[in-house]
Design an enzyme around this catalytic site. Structure first.
Site, mmCIF file in Angstrom:
data_model
loop_
_atom_site.group_PDB
_atom_site.id
_atom_site.type_symbol
_atom_site.label_atom_id
_atom_site.label_comp_id
_atom_site.label_asym_id
_atom_site.label_seq_id
_atom_site.Cartn_x
_atom_site.Cartn_y
_atom_site.Cartn_z
ATOM 1 N N SER A 49 0.442 -1.522 0.016
ATOM 2 C CA SER A 49 -0.583 -0.217 0.188
ATOM 3 C C SER A 49 0.120 1.524 -0.135
ATOM 4 C CB SER A 49 -1.105 0.490 1.030
ATOM 5 O OG SER A 49 -1.672 0.783 1.115
ATOM 6 N N ASP A 85 -9.571 -6.305 -3.886
ATOM 7 C CA ASP A 85 -9.026 -5.186 -3.043
ATOM 8 C C ASP A 85 -9.989 -3.227 -3.194
ATOM 9 O OD1 ASP A 85 -7.429 -2.323 -2.130
ATOM 10 O OD2 ASP A 85 -5.700 -3.777 -3.312
ATOM 11 N N HIS A 118 -7.658 -5.734 0.348
ATOM 12 C CA HIS A 118 -6.482 -4.864 1.390
ATOM 13 C C HIS A 118 -5.588 -4.958 1.795
ATOM 14 C CE1 HIS A 118 -4.569 -1.484 -0.549
ATOM 15 N NE2 HIS A 118 -3.869 -0.799 1.046
#
Ligand SMILES: *[C@@H]1O[C@H](CO)[C@@H](O)[C@H](O)[C@H]1NC(C)=O
Ligand SMILES: *[C@@H]1O[C@H](CO)[C@@H](O)[C@H](O)[C@H]1NC(C)=O
Length: 337
Positions: free
Chosen positions: A43, A127, A162
């Site tokens: 991320s 995600d 995610h």
């Protein structure tokens, strides 16, 4: 208290002990092959990994992005929101032009240094934080600079949310796991990315592989400019895993930097990422030292993200940015260069 623990540590030699004993110590220099330094992250950590890779491409030979975004995406060209949620609005041509222009004025290393590098890109199918189609934008960006398509590996076919993806730790693969953003998908992103970066012949950990090396804390503030320690949004403490084969400094080891994501800094999730992200076991079997820099929250960075949109200032994605300068000094110290 400390001396009792130290005594127990000497007897047990567990990595918990090394962690306790090492807190606040200066980062040591190790025997590192300067041609084998790579980075990865999840991320905002993936965003920082690609920043460090592109900014310092003379020194970094490979990069892994898990649920990341393209280099400089939220800088002058794109917006934070489109980089995460609206791939159709991300102009890769504009990012390439920005990168080339940045290299021309010396804000980043010459892009020719990227040409032979190894790139791994992972985006999970479920995600909802970073639209998985952003993965193709990252791929398009790197293909512009890397002629050999075998150097770029993409993994876009796993139904994960995610998270940083492991094969043995964390929440269920398909459900948000806000406790630490580690999800168990029966797939180790850490192994796959390191294996791709380092040539494809790494030894793969098994369920019984132990972290027999030393997981240690070190002082990150040693790498901040004295006059502006508050500008970094980085913790005073970082972590490093030194595999057993690298402790005595006789063997030339590899060095890999793993960047946690937003809300994954040590003060929030403790040892989860630095102990269970899947990196240390791969490092242990293949003599790869793993460096884990850490953020903290700040007024402009309430989730403790790495800076990929400019909260530390306009130079965030250049060699002069606060975080890049601190991280480069840290890498140089660990690698003894
Ligand atoms: C994803 O693709 C790879 C490479 O083609 C394949 O080996 C793997 O089994 C696939 N995984 C899933 C979950 O489909
Ligand atoms: C995980 O993958 C391995 C092969 O890589 C397979 O043997 C095993 O059954 C899988 N486990 C689960 C829970 O899917």
């Amino acid at each position: 208290m400390r001396s009792v623990v130290a005594l127990v540590c000497l007897l047990l030699r567990t990595s918990e002990c090394f962690l306790f004993l090492s807190s606040g110590k200066a980062l040591e220099s190790y025997n590192v092959d300067p041609q084998k330094i790579s980075v990865s992250g999840i991320s905002s950590g993936a965003a920082m990994a690609t920043q460090i890779h592109v900014i310092f491409s003379r020194e970094i030979m490979g990069v892994g992005l898990v649920a990341g975004v393209p280099f400089a995406c939220a800088g002058s060209v794109g917006s934070f929101v489109s980089c995460m949620s609206a791939p159709g609005l991300v102009s890769v041509a504009a990012l390439e032009a920005t990168t080339t222009a940045g290299a021309a004025v010396g804000n980043i290393d010459a892009t020719s240094n990227i040409a032979n590098d190894k790139v791994y890109i992972y985006n999970g199918k479920l995600d909802t934080t970073v639209n998985p189609a952003i993965g193709s934008k990252i791929e398009e960006f790197y293909r512009h600079f890397i002629p050999n398509s075998n150097n770029i590996k993409t993994v876009f076919n796993i139904s994960s949310v995610h998270a940083h993806i492991t094969d043995n730790y964390g929440g269920p693969c398909d459900q948000p796991h806000e406790e630490n953003y580690l999800n168990n998908c029966n797939y180790s992103a850490a192994f796959d990315l390191l294996n791709h970066i380092y040539g494809g012949n790494l030894q793969k950990p098994s369920a019984t592989t132990q972290q027999n090396g030393q997981l240690m804390a070190f002082s990150q503030s040693d790498f901040f400019y004295v006059s502006t320690p508050g500008m970094y949004s980085m913790d005073d403490t970082g972590y490093i895993y030194v595999p057993s084969g690298c402790v005595n400094k006789r063997t030339a080891c590899k060095l890999h930097v793993a960047f946690h994501g937003c809300k994954m800094y040590h003060k929030r999730i403790g040892d989860a990422y630095i102990r269970h992200g899947g990196y240390n076991e791969v490092g242990e079997l293949n003599n790869i030292i793993i460096l884990y820099p850490q953020t903290v929250t700040s007024a402009t960075n309430p989730n403790g993200c790495w800076d990929w949109w400019g909260y530390t200032g306009a130079l965030f994605a250049t060699q002069s940015g606060f975080q890049p300068t601190a991280l480069r000094r840290m890498i140089h110290k660990a690698a003894g260069i």
